[in-house]
Design a protein around this motif. Structure first.
Motif: not given
Length: 668
Positions: A281-289
């Motif tokens: 999730l940190h690598q894909n910061s565009n995901l608000s999860v």
């Protein structure tokens, strides 16, 4: 409903009325109008929590966990699975107990329906009017390139036809019928009753795929809860789900780990998987999860009556989070989702509207271009186009008729194993002769072990002819329509339309673009037919008569031989020959001590017994040969008759197909 929601609802209703007034312009407008009504109604509903999980047990456990007195009035729950995929087709039987039995239809196997226990779909014995083998469902390859097959239902299985018929939507099935989703199949009666079962055919099209269904679930979702197994890292499917959800109007996406006991030291494997998820999730910061750890094991369906402390549920932080979220942001969450759905429908409307506008602009440009063309030039262009169409038409019909003639020749080729001629001859050759008696006369008849209950040989051969010719005729029309001569008749009509459609004011018949319907081959084959003679008279001589005939024949032969010897000066007396043989045998027996009277009797027996034995063998051989000769003659007559019948029916089918081609030719 707040003022904000009421205004949004009014805007949706106004847009819905605007679209509804134009549904006659495009079928897509009707679907948009229907979807807008659902969107307007969803403004009044609760917040939707969509629960996803690869494990149904976990999804159901989360729903039970959230089903508290305070959460239930605020939210509605929906459960989805990654493996949620309906079968391509199924038959659904409605039982007396109001339950539904679903029978899947595999795309590569025939399905027989009937009361026989070996049928793939066994009808209960109480439906006594249903045949042992009532009907057959056959998958056929879709000619339009669609990977989902079509299904046909046939009222005849091989040479067997049901006694009381099969009905499709109340109409009696004649031959075969291509099933459409929603078709009602009733056995033995025209409508469903306590004596007749009714099946509903359900078929899933390729457009209703798992991906489409997933998109639909995400569109109707406000909060996404992905329940995962903490002992496994996030799968590719789970990651793709979260990525796809981030592109929608979902307000919250939550990954829930089902841990043994929250707020305690977790096993290393679970800790590692949670850390790996946080890193992703940190690598894909565009995901608000968001992440949450819950203990769902007490809510598994197989746990027997686990008592949960109500105070523990009330104080649970996750429950409090959802309760506060619904009270503070509930209206905004629903409004956000509804606005997203509304924008999607507006975008769809704009795409359809733009496409229609482009078509109209193109037509206008063609009209303007034609106005610029001189009258003589336009006439020349029309003349050349018609000449091209006629040339294509003549070439196409000539090729179709040539291909049809070749196919008929192959069907009637007696030297080809797949021809109907060879199948008839093989069937007749395998029939066994037997002698029947009637009114004191004997007849040779034919029978087969494959025909049960003493059925008619003529009926079996006639069914063989009809089934082969019906299948051939149906396949031929399919080839005439879509295969022969570069696309068949449909290809010709499409080329004709493309050639002549350069004139916008020329209104071509819409039927040119419609698929050609099947030709009724079944009616041709139902004409009354005179059956071939299935017996031949047979005269059987008795053993005594045959013996007298043989003695007379042998005596005449011996007389001829003696007469020939007399011509060469050899005088032989028949009585002396017989007397000499008897004396020799008597002397031989007398020398070994046998009395004269007994020796004479034994001598006569030694002569008569071999002679009688040889005559008996000859009698059996001649009797068998005569029966085989009569059977061969009868088989030849039966085979020739039904081969001629097959040829006659094939000619009628060809004439019917040519009439249809001629009708289409005048249309073109």
């Amino acid at each position: 409903m707040s003022l904000k929601s009421e205004k949004l609802s009014q805007r949706i209703q106004e847009f819905q009325k605007f679209v509804a007034a134009r549904i006659d312009q495009d079928v897509t407008y009707a679907a948009i109008s229907e979807e807008l009504e659902k969107i307007a109604d969803s403004l009044k509903a609760e917040i939707t929590i969509q629960i996803f999980s690869k494990f149904p047990v976990l999804a159901q456990a989360l729903q039970r966990f959230l089903s508290t007195e305070k959460i239930l009035p605020l939210y509605q729950f929906k459960i989805s699975s990654f493996a949620e995929q309906l079968p391509p087709a199924a038959l659904v039987l409605h039982t007396d107990t109001k339950q539904q039995l679903s029978y899947l239809l595999p795309p590569n196997q025939k399905i027989v329906i009937g009361r026989h226990p070996q049928c793939q779909i066994v009808v209960p014995e109480k439906y006594v009017k249903v045949s042992k083998r009532q009907a057959e469902i056959r998958p056929i390859l879709n000619s339009d390139g669609n990977t989902t097959p079509l299904w046909q239902i046939w009222d005849q299985i091989g040479e067997i036809k049901s006694s009381n018929g099969t009905y499709i939507n109340g109409q009696k099935l004649q031959g075969c019928h291509t099933l459409q989703s929603g078709d009602r199949i009733t056995l033995a009666y025209a409508s469903e009753c306590d004596r007749s079962p009714e099946f509903i055919f359900e078929c899933q099209s390729n457009s209703d795929s798992a991906s489409d269904k997933l998109d639909k679930h995400l569109t109707d979702c406000d909060i996404l809860c992905l329940v995962v197994n903490p002992n496994q890292p996030l799968s590719i499917d789970e990651k793709q789900l979260l990525e796809k959800a981030s592109k929608t109007y979902i307000s919250k996406s939550i990954i829930i780990f089902d841990v043994p006991t929250p707020n305690t030291h977790l096993p290393e494997l679970i800790t590692a998987n949670i850390a790996e998820t946080e890193a992703w999730l940190h690598q894909n910061s565009n995901l608000s999860v968001e992440l949450a750890c819950l203990s769902l094991s007490p809510f598994y369906s197989n746990v027997q009556a686990t008592v949960i402390d109500p105070e523990q549920q009330k104080s649970d932080k996750f429950h409090e989070f959802l309760e506060v979220l619904a009270k503070r942001e509930g209206e905004n969450i629903i409004t956000k989702r509804v606005l997203g759905q509304l924008q999607a429908q507006i975008a769809l409307f704009e795409r359809v509207f733009t496409a229609r506008e482009e078509v109209l602009i193109k037509l206008q440009q063609q009209e303007e271009k034609l106005l610029e063309v001189g009258q003589s030039e336009l006439k020349d262009k029309i003349k050349n186009s018609l000449k091209q169409v006629n040339k294509d038409k003549e070439k196409t019909f000539k090729q179709i008729k040539n291909d049809l003639s070749q196919s008929k020749a192959a069907l009637l080729d007696e030297y080809a194993k797949k021809s109907v001629y060879h199948k008839i001859e093989t069937f007749v050759d395998n029939l066994q002769p037997f002698v029947a008696k009637r009114q004191g006369f004997k007849f040779v008849r034919l029978q087969s072990e494959t025909i049960k209950n003493g059925g008619s040989v003529n009926l079996a051969i006639n069914n063989l002819c009809q089934s082969n010719l019906r299948e051939w005729g149906t396949e031929e029309w399919e080839r005439i329509s879509n295969t022969y001569a570069e696309g068949g008749l449909n290809g010709l009509f499409q080329r004709t339309y493309a050639t002549l459609n350069f004139i916008p004011s020329l209104k071509l018949p819409a039927s040119l673009l419609q698929p050609i319907q099947n030709v009724d081959i079944y009616r041709i084959l139902q004409e009354s037919i005179v059956e071939a003679p299935d017996e031949i008279s047979y005269q059987d001589i008795s053993l005594v008569g045959y013996l007298l005939k043989s003695i007379r024949s042998n005596a005449m032969t011996l007389g001829i031989i003696l007469s020939v010897l007399g011509l060469f000066g050899v005088v032989v007396n028949k009585n002396e020959i017989i007397k000499g043989v008897l004396n020799s045998l008597s002397s031989l027996m007398f020398n070994i001590g046998i009395p004269p009277a007994i020796s004479i009797a034994m001598s006569l027996a030694a002569i008569i017994f071999p002679f009688s034995f040889l005559i008996a063998l000859s009698y059996d051989h001649d009797k068998t040969s005569k029966l085989e000769e009569a059977a061969a003659k009868l088989k030849k007559e039966v085979s020739s008759y039904y081969q001629s019948l097959a040829k006659s029916l094939a000619e009628k089918i060809v004439q019917k197909l040519k009439l249809e081609i001629g009708g289409r030719r005048s249309t073109a």
